[in-house]
Design a protein around this motif. Structure first.
Motif, PDB file in Angstrom:
ATOM      1  N   GLN A  48       0.641  -1.311   0.081  1.00  0.00           N
ATOM      2  CA  GLN A  48       0.097   0.306   0.150  1.00  0.00           C
ATOM      3  C   GLN A  48       0.166   1.171  -0.079  1.00  0.00           C
ATOM      4  OE1 GLN A  48      -2.439  -0.222   3.383  1.00  0.00           O
ATOM      5  NE2 GLN A  48      -4.011  -1.755   2.073  1.00  0.00           N
ATOM      6  N   GLU A  49       2.544   1.100   0.883  1.00  0.00           N
ATOM      7  CA  GLU A  49       2.953   2.023   0.747  1.00  0.00           C
ATOM      8  C   GLU A  49       3.208   2.832  -0.688  1.00  0.00           C
ATOM      9  OE1 GLU A  49       2.563   4.488   2.853  1.00  0.00           O
ATOM     10  OE2 GLU A  49       5.077   4.468   2.601  1.00  0.00           O
ATOM     11  N   LEU A  50       3.797   1.372  -1.119  1.00  0.00           N
ATOM     12  CA  LEU A  50       4.667   1.864  -2.725  1.00  0.00           C
ATOM     13  C   LEU A  50       3.414   2.300  -3.717  1.00  0.00           C
ATOM     14  CD1 LEU A  50       6.422  -1.303  -2.851  1.00  0.00           C
ATOM     15  CD2 LEU A  50       7.300   0.839  -3.056  1.00  0.00           C
ATOM     16  N   VAL A  51       1.851   2.237  -3.648  1.00  0.00           N
ATOM     17  CA  VAL A  51       0.840   2.224  -4.494  1.00  0.00           C
ATOM     18  C   VAL A  51      -0.036   4.103  -4.024  1.00  0.00           C
ATOM     19  CG1 VAL A  51      -1.293   2.482  -4.889  1.00  0.00           C
ATOM     20  CG2 VAL A  51      -0.392   0.661  -4.555  1.00  0.00           C
ATOM     21  N   ARG A  52       0.501   4.034  -2.387  1.00  0.00           N
ATOM     22  CA  ARG A  52       0.813   5.414  -2.494  1.00  0.00           C
ATOM     23  C   ARG A  52       1.808   5.925  -2.621  1.00  0.00           C
ATOM     24  NH1 ARG A  52      -2.998   6.581   2.072  1.00  0.00           N
ATOM     25  NH2 ARG A  52      -4.515   4.660   2.356  1.00  0.00           N
ATOM     26  N   LYS A  53       2.875   5.779  -3.011  1.00  0.00           N
ATOM     27  CA  LYS A  53       3.942   6.382  -3.250  1.00  0.00           C
ATOM     28  C   LYS A  53       3.764   6.509  -4.969  1.00  0.00           C
ATOM     29  CE  LYS A  53       7.196   5.845   0.525  1.00  0.00           C
ATOM     30  NZ  LYS A  53       8.230   4.536   0.546  1.00  0.00           N
TER      31      LYS A  53
ATOM     32  N   ALA B  75     -15.799  14.864   8.385  1.00  0.00           N
ATOM     33  CA  ALA B  75     -15.541  14.394   6.804  1.00  0.00           C
ATOM     34  C   ALA B  75     -15.700  12.749   7.038  1.00  0.00           C
ATOM     35  CB  ALA B  75     -14.638  14.843   5.805  1.00  0.00           C
ATOM     36  N   ASP B  76     -15.418  12.640   8.016  1.00  0.00           N
ATOM     37  CA  ASP B  76     -15.642  11.246   8.316  1.00  0.00           C
ATOM     38  C   ASP B  76     -14.909  10.296   7.777  1.00  0.00           C
ATOM     39  OD1 ASP B  76     -17.797   8.350   8.330  1.00  0.00           O
ATOM     40  OD2 ASP B  76     -16.334   8.631   9.441  1.00  0.00           O
ATOM     41  N   LEU B  77     -13.498  10.742   7.188  1.00  0.00           N
ATOM     42  CA  LEU B  77     -12.433  10.111   6.552  1.00  0.00           C
ATOM     43  C   LEU B  77     -11.115   9.965   7.603  1.00  0.00           C
ATOM     44  CD1 LEU B  77     -12.473  12.759   3.494  1.00  0.00           C
ATOM     45  CD2 LEU B  77     -13.106  10.887   3.493  1.00  0.00           C
ATOM     46  N   ASP B  78     -10.304   8.994   6.798  1.00  0.00           N
ATOM     47  CA  ASP B  78      -8.381   9.443   6.991  1.00  0.00           C
ATOM     48  C   ASP B  78      -7.927  10.132   7.000  1.00  0.00           C
ATOM     49  OD1 ASP B  78      -6.668   6.067   6.343  1.00  0.00           O
ATOM     50  OD2 ASP B  78      -6.234   7.417   7.810  1.00  0.00           O
ATOM     51  N   ALA B  79      -7.335  11.225   7.857  1.00  0.00           N
ATOM     52  CA  ALA B  79      -6.311  12.445   7.871  1.00  0.00           C
ATOM     53  C   ALA B  79      -5.152  11.732   6.800  1.00  0.00           C
ATOM     54  CB  ALA B  79      -6.049  12.166   8.778  1.00  0.00           C
ATOM     55  N   SER B  80      -4.391  10.273   6.845  1.00  0.00           N
ATOM     56  CA  SER B  80      -3.398  10.197   6.365  1.00  0.00           C
ATOM     57  C   SER B  80      -3.891  10.390   4.246  1.00  0.00           C
ATOM     58  CB  SER B  80      -2.905   8.934   6.078  1.00  0.00           C
ATOM     59  OG  SER B  80      -3.800   8.027   6.341  1.00  0.00           O
ATOM     60  N   VAL B  84      -2.699  12.219   1.399  1.00  0.00           N
ATOM     61  CA  VAL B  84      -1.619  12.277  -0.379  1.00  0.00           C
ATOM     62  C   VAL B  84      -2.930  12.861  -1.078  1.00  0.00           C
ATOM     63  CG1 VAL B  84      -0.948   9.918  -1.398  1.00  0.00           C
ATOM     64  CG2 VAL B  84      -1.492   9.619   0.939  1.00  0.00           C
ATOM     65  N   ILE B  85      -3.902  13.208  -1.047  1.00  0.00           N
ATOM     66  CA  ILE B  85      -4.900  14.176  -1.725  1.00  0.00           C
ATOM     67  C   ILE B  85      -4.655  14.892  -2.120  1.00  0.00           C
ATOM     68  CG2 ILE B  85      -7.083  15.159  -2.571  1.00  0.00           C
ATOM     69  CD1 ILE B  85      -8.338  12.349  -0.376  1.00  0.00           C
ATOM     70  N   GLU B  86      -3.941  15.751  -0.968  1.00  0.00           N
ATOM     71  CA  GLU B  86      -3.874  16.949  -0.757  1.00  0.00           C
ATOM     72  C   GLU B  86      -2.231  16.976  -1.555  1.00  0.00           C
ATOM     73  OE1 GLU B  86      -3.712  20.371   1.989  1.00  0.00           O
ATOM     74  OE2 GLU B  86      -6.208  19.528   2.525  1.00  0.00           O
ATOM     75  N   ASP B  87      -1.092  16.053  -1.177  1.00  0.00           N
ATOM     76  CA  ASP B  87       0.027  15.906  -2.199  1.00  0.00           C
ATOM     77  C   ASP B  87       0.434  15.244  -3.299  1.00  0.00           C
ATOM     78  OD1 ASP B  87       2.351  16.280   1.237  1.00  0.00           O
ATOM     79  OD2 ASP B  87       1.075  17.800   0.072  1.00  0.00           O
ATOM     80  N   ASP B  88       0.069  14.163  -3.496  1.00  0.00           N
ATOM     81  CA  ASP B  88       0.342  13.373  -4.833  1.00  0.00           C
ATOM     82  C   ASP B  88      -0.692  13.141  -6.032  1.00  0.00           C
ATOM     83  OD1 ASP B  88       1.147  10.645  -5.750  1.00  0.00           O
ATOM     84  OD2 ASP B  88       1.308   9.888  -4.033  1.00  0.00           O
ATOM     85  N   ILE B  89      -0.568  14.230  -6.985  1.00  0.00           N
ATOM     86  CA  ILE B  89      -1.223  13.842  -8.099  1.00  0.00           C
ATOM     87  C   ILE B  89      -1.536  12.840  -8.459  1.00  0.00           C
ATOM     88  CG2 ILE B  89      -0.311  16.331  -8.780  1.00  0.00           C
ATOM     89  CD1 ILE B  89       1.272  15.295 -10.777  1.00  0.00           C
ATOM     90  N   HIS B  90      -0.396  11.605  -8.010  1.00  0.00           N
ATOM     91  CA  HIS B  90      -0.969  10.122  -8.580  1.00  0.00           C
ATOM     92  C   HIS B  90      -1.557   9.454  -7.876  1.00  0.00           C
ATOM     93  CE1 HIS B  90       3.246  10.773 -11.691  1.00  0.00           C
ATOM     94  NE2 HIS B  90       3.443  11.375 -10.838  1.00  0.00           N
TER      95      HIS B  90
END
Lengths: 211, 167
Positions: A48-53, B75-80, B84-90
């Motif tokens: 999952q980490e790899l996917v997130r990265k 929003a009843d979501l996962d902070a992590s 990733v949503i705000e930071d990682d466009i992929h």
């Protein structure tokens, strides 16, 4: 079934010291439990980490062919087969399953029986390809050593066969196995064999033969 | 079968292994993740709108003075995942997450899904608006008046219903 246990040693990467381990000539329920409760979650977290990265698909550590349910079912089925497990620090560190019914393909030993490594895997925390520093080194080598020893015991003179995971091709070459090329009948994995001469060299190499 | 060798014998072999990856057999492959398949080739269009998605979430959050934890709570979501949503466009967000964000920010579900790259947008105009918004909304500290008006304008776009439907 009596399980034979050999005392072996692994390298603790962090301390560069030795860790005592058990090489067991069976895969038992405790190992399957470890796979389910320790390997699988650790692997899932890393994946999952790899996917997130955002690692591109073709750079993932291994090819992706199995969903968990299939693999889990097959790992549970390992109880029915001959295998090896390595246990250290209270946890299963590596697993291998062998098949004693296959015959060699390599020109000089065609048709002779060998020990075929159907499956060989080390615990996720010992893998150098998952991004974190591996914990113990030597698990994979120990499993192959066990297979060669079994081959001797069975009268197969150390002959070995296996289909390599892509990332492991170089390792099998390095230990002197013969690369018989990609096997179209086995998802194009490379098929390697060890001859009895290669087995002798692998098994008996002097411990002070350091580079 | 019992193997008997010295500790030094085992240690030498373990060291010799180095950083080699060792595995064999199909069963040793890692499994496919239990999620929708990732695109082998992201289209530029999807990436562009996803940049806008991340920025949109970021600005909407900051306009409310929320930390990510607080927004996650509300929003009843996962902070992590918000990180990733705000930071990682992929990163491709979970459909449920987009649903909750649309609800929280009171914008169209459909539009936000399109922005997040989870649904196809039929109108090229939408993508243009997204790109324009992303380009205008350079993040600093609190929202500047410019960011504010950029955001306002884009919220209006995201609140639009299907172009064929008239209010």
């Amino acid at each position: 079934m009596t399980v034979n246990v050999s005392k072996i040693y692994l390298l603790d990467v962090a301390t560069d010291g030795s860790v005592e381990a058990e090489l067991r000539d069976a895969i038992e329920q405790a190992q399957l439990d470890d796979w389910q409760t320790k390997w699988r979650p650790a692997l899932l977290t890393t994946l999952q980490e790899l996917v997130r990265k955002g690692v591109p698909f073709d750079q993932w550590p291994q090819s992706w062919h199995w969903d968990w349910s299939k693999k889990t079912a097959r790992v549970q089925g390992l109880l029915a087969f001959r295998g090896f497990s390595i246990v250290a620090q209270g946890e299963t560190q590596g697993l291998a399953q062998v098949d004693l019914t296959k015959a060699a393909r390599e020109a000089n030993q065609r048709g002779k029986p060998l020990v075929y490594l159907e499956y060989l895997e080390v615990a996720p925390w010992n893998r150098p390809d998952l991004g974190n520093a591996p914990r113990l080194r030597g698990v994979g080598t120990a499993l192959i050593t066990a297979a060669v020893a079994l081959s001797e015991d069975e009268g197969f003179k150390g002959r070995l066969g296996l289909h390599s995971l892509p990332q492991a091709d170089n390792f099998y070459r390095k230990i002197g196995m013969t690369d018989l090329g990609q096997d179209a009948a086995y998802q194009n994995l490379r098929y390697f064999e060890m001859t009895s001469e290669q087995a002798r060299a692998f098994f008996e190499k002097e411990e002070n033969d350091e580079t | 079968m019992k193997l008997e060798r010295s500790k030094e014998w085992w240690m030498a072999r373990a060291r010799r292994e180095g950083d080699a990856v060792i595995g064999a057999g199909l069963l040793a492959f890692d499994p496919v993740p239990e999620e929708r398949p990732t695109a082998t080739a992201q289209t530029a269009a999807v990436e562009e709108t996803r940049i806008a998605f991340g920025k949109f979430v970021n600005l909407m959050r900051r306009r409310r003075g929320f930390s990510m934890e607080r927004l996650a709570e509300v929003a009843d979501l996962d902070a992590s995942e918000l990180l990733v949503i705000e930071d990682d466009i992929h990163y491709v967000p979970e459909p449920r997450t987009v649903f909750k964000l649309a609800q929280t920010f009171e914008v169209s579900q459909r539009r936000l899904m399109q922005l997040a790259g989870l649904a196809a947008a039929n109108d090229a105009g939408f993508r243009q608006e997204a790109v324009r918004f992303a380009a205008r909304s350079e993040a600093v500290h609190k929202l500047t008046p410019e960011e504010n008006s950029a955001l306002e304008a884009f919220v209006a776009v995201l609140s639009e219903q299907d172009p064929k439907r008239v209010k």
